[in-house]
Motif scaffolding. Sequence first.
Motif, short mmCIF file in Angstrom:
data_model
loop_
_atom_site.label_atom_id
_atom_site.label_comp_id
_atom_site.label_asym_id
_atom_site.label_seq_id
_atom_site.Cartn_x
_atom_site.Cartn_y
_atom_site.Cartn_z
N ILE A 188 9.56 -6.63 -8.20
CA ILE A 188 8.48 -7.11 -7.57
C ILE A 188 7.33 -6.67 -7.91
O ILE A 188 6.14 -7.18 -8.10
CB ILE A 188 8.71 -7.32 -6.12
N ASN A 189 7.27 -5.28 -8.06
CA ASN A 189 6.04 -4.60 -8.18
C ASN A 189 5.60 -4.50 -9.69
O ASN A 189 4.36 -4.03 -9.96
CB ASN A 189 6.31 -3.08 -7.83
N VAL A 190 6.46 -5.37 -10.41
CA VAL A 190 5.91 -5.49 -11.82
C VAL A 190 4.66 -6.28 -11.93
O VAL A 190 4.03 -6.52 -12.60
CB VAL A 190 7.10 -5.92 -12.67
N VAL A 191 4.52 -7.38 -10.87
CA VAL A 191 3.60 -8.21 -10.69
C VAL A 191 2.29 -7.56 -10.67
O VAL A 191 1.91 -6.62 -9.81
CB VAL A 191 3.58 -9.19 -9.44
N ARG A 192 1.26 -7.83 -11.60
CA ARG A 192 -0.02 -7.15 -11.72
C ARG A 192 -0.88 -7.61 -10.53
O ARG A 192 -1.04 -8.74 -10.31
CB ARG A 192 -0.58 -7.53 -12.97
N LEU A 193 -1.40 -6.73 -9.75
CA LEU A 193 -2.14 -7.16 -8.65
C LEU A 193 -3.60 -7.29 -8.85
O LEU A 193 -4.10 -6.15 -9.57
CB LEU A 193 -1.62 -6.20 -7.53
N ALA A 194 -4.18 -7.80 -8.31
CA ALA A 194 -5.60 -8.15 -8.84
C ALA A 194 -6.46 -7.15 -7.77
O ALA A 194 -7.85 -6.83 -8.31
CB ALA A 194 -6.11 -9.43 -8.23
N TYR A 195 -6.04 -6.67 -6.91
CA TYR A 195 -6.85 -5.58 -6.06
C TYR A 195 -6.24 -4.43 -5.86
O TYR A 195 -5.04 -4.36 -5.72
CB TYR A 195 -7.17 -6.18 -4.77
N SER A 196 -6.87 -3.28 -6.15
CA SER A 196 -6.31 -1.89 -5.96
C SER A 196 -5.85 -1.87 -4.54
O SER A 196 -6.80 -2.09 -3.60
CB SER A 196 -7.38 -0.89 -6.38
N ASP A 197 -4.73 -1.00 -4.22
CA ASP A 197 -4.43 -0.45 -2.92
C ASP A 197 -3.61 -1.67 -2.24
O ASP A 197 -3.50 -1.60 -1.23
CB ASP A 197 -5.56 0.02 -2.09
N SER A 198 -3.38 -2.79 -3.00
CA SER A 198 -2.44 -3.87 -2.48
C SER A 198 -1.10 -3.63 -2.66
O SER A 198 -0.86 -2.76 -3.32
CB SER A 198 -2.88 -4.99 -3.24
N TYR A 199 -0.21 -4.15 -1.84
CA TYR A 199 0.99 -3.75 -1.87
C TYR A 199 1.94 -4.71 -1.23
O TYR A 199 1.38 -5.58 -0.26
CB TYR A 199 1.53 -2.34 -1.34
N PHE A 200 3.25 -4.94 -1.60
CA PHE A 200 4.16 -5.79 -1.08
C PHE A 200 5.11 -5.27 0.11
O PHE A 200 5.17 -4.19 0.14
CB PHE A 200 5.19 -6.54 -2.39
N VAL A 201 5.59 -5.97 1.27
CA VAL A 201 6.08 -5.65 2.27
C VAL A 201 7.36 -6.69 2.42
O VAL A 201 6.92 -7.96 2.41
CB VAL A 201 5.42 -5.53 3.49
N LEU A 202 8.49 -6.37 2.49
CA LEU A 202 9.59 -7.02 2.78
C LEU A 202 10.44 -6.63 4.20
O LEU A 202 10.83 -5.60 4.56
CB LEU A 202 10.59 -7.06 1.67
N LEU A 203 10.52 -7.92 4.98
CA LEU A 203 11.04 -7.37 6.29
C LEU A 203 12.29 -8.49 6.60
O LEU A 203 12.59 -9.51 5.78
CB LEU A 203 9.96 -7.93 7.28
N ASP A 204 13.24 -7.79 7.25
CA ASP A 204 14.66 -8.61 7.63
C ASP A 204 14.22 -9.29 8.79
O ASP A 204 13.15 -9.36 9.25
CB ASP A 204 15.53 -7.69 7.59
N SER A 205 15.12 -10.11 9.35
CA SER A 205 15.21 -10.73 10.68
C SER A 205 14.63 -10.04 11.78
O SER A 205 14.15 -10.58 12.76
CB SER A 205 16.37 -11.87 10.90
N ASP A 206 14.81 -8.72 11.85
CA ASP A 206 14.72 -7.85 12.91
C ASP A 206 13.35 -7.21 12.97
O ASP A 206 12.94 -6.26 13.65
CB ASP A 206 15.75 -6.89 13.23
N GLY A 207 12.52 -7.42 11.64
CA GLY A 207 11.47 -6.96 11.47
C GLY A 207 11.42 -5.65 10.82
O GLY A 207 10.56 -4.88 10.64
N ARG A 208 12.69 -5.19 10.43
CA ARG A 208 12.76 -4.05 9.62
C ARG A 208 12.18 -3.97 8.33
O ARG A 208 12.40 -4.81 7.67
CB ARG A 208 14.37 -3.58 9.37
N TYR A 209 11.76 -2.82 7.59
CA TYR A 209 10.96 -2.80 6.42
C TYR A 209 11.98 -2.47 5.30
O TYR A 209 12.93 -1.69 5.38
CB TYR A 209 10.04 -1.52 6.35
N LEU A 210 12.36 -3.40 4.30
CA LEU A 210 13.11 -3.46 3.46
C LEU A 210 12.30 -2.94 2.13
O LEU A 210 13.20 -2.35 1.18
CB LEU A 210 13.82 -4.70 3.29
N ILE A 211 11.44 -3.29 1.79
CA ILE A 211 10.34 -2.87 0.96
C ILE A 211 9.08 -2.58 1.64
O ILE A 211 8.36 -3.25 2.14
CB ILE A 211 10.15 -4.10 -0.18
N HIS A 212 8.53 -1.17 1.22
CA HIS A 212 7.31 -0.62 1.76
C HIS A 212 6.85 0.46 0.67
O HIS A 212 7.80 1.14 0.28
CB HIS A 212 7.47 -0.44 3.14
#
Length: 647
Positions: free
Chosen positions: A208-232
């Motif tokens: 996922i992080n291969v995607v070139r972000l247009a803004y610096s300090d941007s990041y992706f977050v992936l949550l499961d059904s309980d709200g747990r962080y899977l990607i951070h």
Amino acid sequence: MSRKRSLAKELSFSIVLMAAPIFVLALGALFLQSRYYIRQEASERANSMLNLAMQRARNYMSTIETSADANTWLLEENFTPDTLQAVSYRIVNLNHHVHSCSISAEPDVFPQYGRYFSVYSAHTTSRGIDTVVTIREPDYEYFVRHWYKTPLETGKSCWLDPFCDHTEGAEISGDAIASYAKPLRKQDGKIVGIISTNLSFSRLAEAINVVRLAYSDSYFVLLDSDGRYLIHPDSTRIFRKTIFSDTDPAQDPERIALGHEMTAGKQGSMHVKENGRLYHACYSPVPGTDWSLALLCPEREILRSYHRLTYIIVVIILLGLLIIQWLCNRSVSHSISPLNQLLKQSECISEGHYDEKIQYSQREDEIGQLQNSFAMMQQSLQDHVGSIRKTTENAKRRNEELMHAMGLAEESVRQKTEFVRNVSHQIRTPLNIILGFAQVLRNSNMPQKGAVNAQSDLQEENLKEITSMMKYNAAHLKRMVLMLFDSSETGNTVEMLRQRKEEVSCNEIANKCIATTKEQFPDCAIRLETEVPDSLCVMTIPLYLTRTILELLYNAAKYSDGQHVTVRVSQTNTTVRFSVEDKGTGLPEGKEEMIFKPFTKVDDLSEGLGLGLSLSKRHAKSLGGDLFLDTSYKNGCRFIVEIPKTR
């Protein structure tokens, strides 16, 4: 004129006062509208990046699903322990995206192995080398585990909630993984086992992080059904904390709302605070799972161009007002400028500056007619003054040309006189020596009265010395006469018509030149060093090449110590080089450029006409080569003759 200048300032200032409010209001409205468009563009850009990341995540997950679906038929047709191990190894080995694979059988399917039978394959790294390890798992109650029980009860393939415990099927490293589980059936439809291919969230994050972000300090977050962080980005939160952890609903209601929206599988965008900073969050559920992916872009980065635009707007306003003021002032000043300009130019002309140009005016009023009258008057004066100046310059140029011609004539006469004097001296000296020794020999052959034969007074050694001196001076005299003839245009033309190219041996012509030089300088030690075989021949004019090498040997034998003269013959791909070097005082510093000029000598008191090196260089160029001084040689002089192998 002072009143006119004041009027120009007052008019320009009044125009600025009228235009400034309109100008400022227009820019202000544009500034406020730009904020809306910047936010809208940022939201569209963030959604585009989120969709791209979602597409990469789905492609990654589709690879996991395909690896299990493509091998299901093989397991169902041949459900044996060996097949389970081979297929498990094959799935992990051929699919880099697959983190691990587990194939588990129903109780007592393989009685020879007991109640339990489960194989497990995973990537392992040892000393930087990635390998696949397949093992039979120890006996444990995997029938009640979530990854086995869910597809068994539903009878369908599905993605299971992430887990991080090897006792539940994860790999030994403890990495957070998710499983795609699928039931295995016999031909009668009975389920005989479960195959689960596992996905590593660390690798999914890399995809996922291969995607070139247009803004610096941007990041992706992936949550499961309980709200747990899977990607951070903060690895300490992954699988250990939820989006609701350490969150005060009173202080961070936006973050709580974002967590509920994502866990509910909704899609949208909102603003949230994270670590005291405001972010624009876009979120969307991951198809086929209970997970939700969000992209957080810092509001400060989104509005950076807007804040930058604030300074630009202020600068534009200030510059715009200044430009308006300047344009107004210039326009008013232009209306009254002809009189001011005419006055200044008239004052300059009255002071004697006749070159001051009065421009013609396109205006048809009285001011324009007055300016044009002054311009015509000035033009008449300039034409008259220009005629006088041109006559003076022509006379000055003719005088300079006459002076230059007179200088050239005087220099020519001086050079001619000096050359005649030098030639007379150089020829008279060897002639006097030859005549003197001839008189001595004549007297020795004529006995005088009352004396014994005078020839007996001359020893044999003296005769040899006299003969050698006469021969040396005769050769020197002949050399100067040949140089004079060769340097003349007639002599050069005659020689060129008489000479033809011949094929000569390089080593042979070098030996010939050395032998000729030793006849004139018997005490001089000349050494030949050759790097070419005796069979190497060149097509050239032997006379020109011989004269060139002989002149270099003559100078080396005469002006050096006479004991370290060396002739070297070498070759390149296209040329042959004859180098003559000696050890001695060499040339004085700064004289290297003048030695090849005709009638030029380093020392005016030295012998010679100053033609040897210039003629030698001309001969070398006639052969298609060149003659030059090796300035890198510091122990004396080294001259190099370079001629082509074929011409």
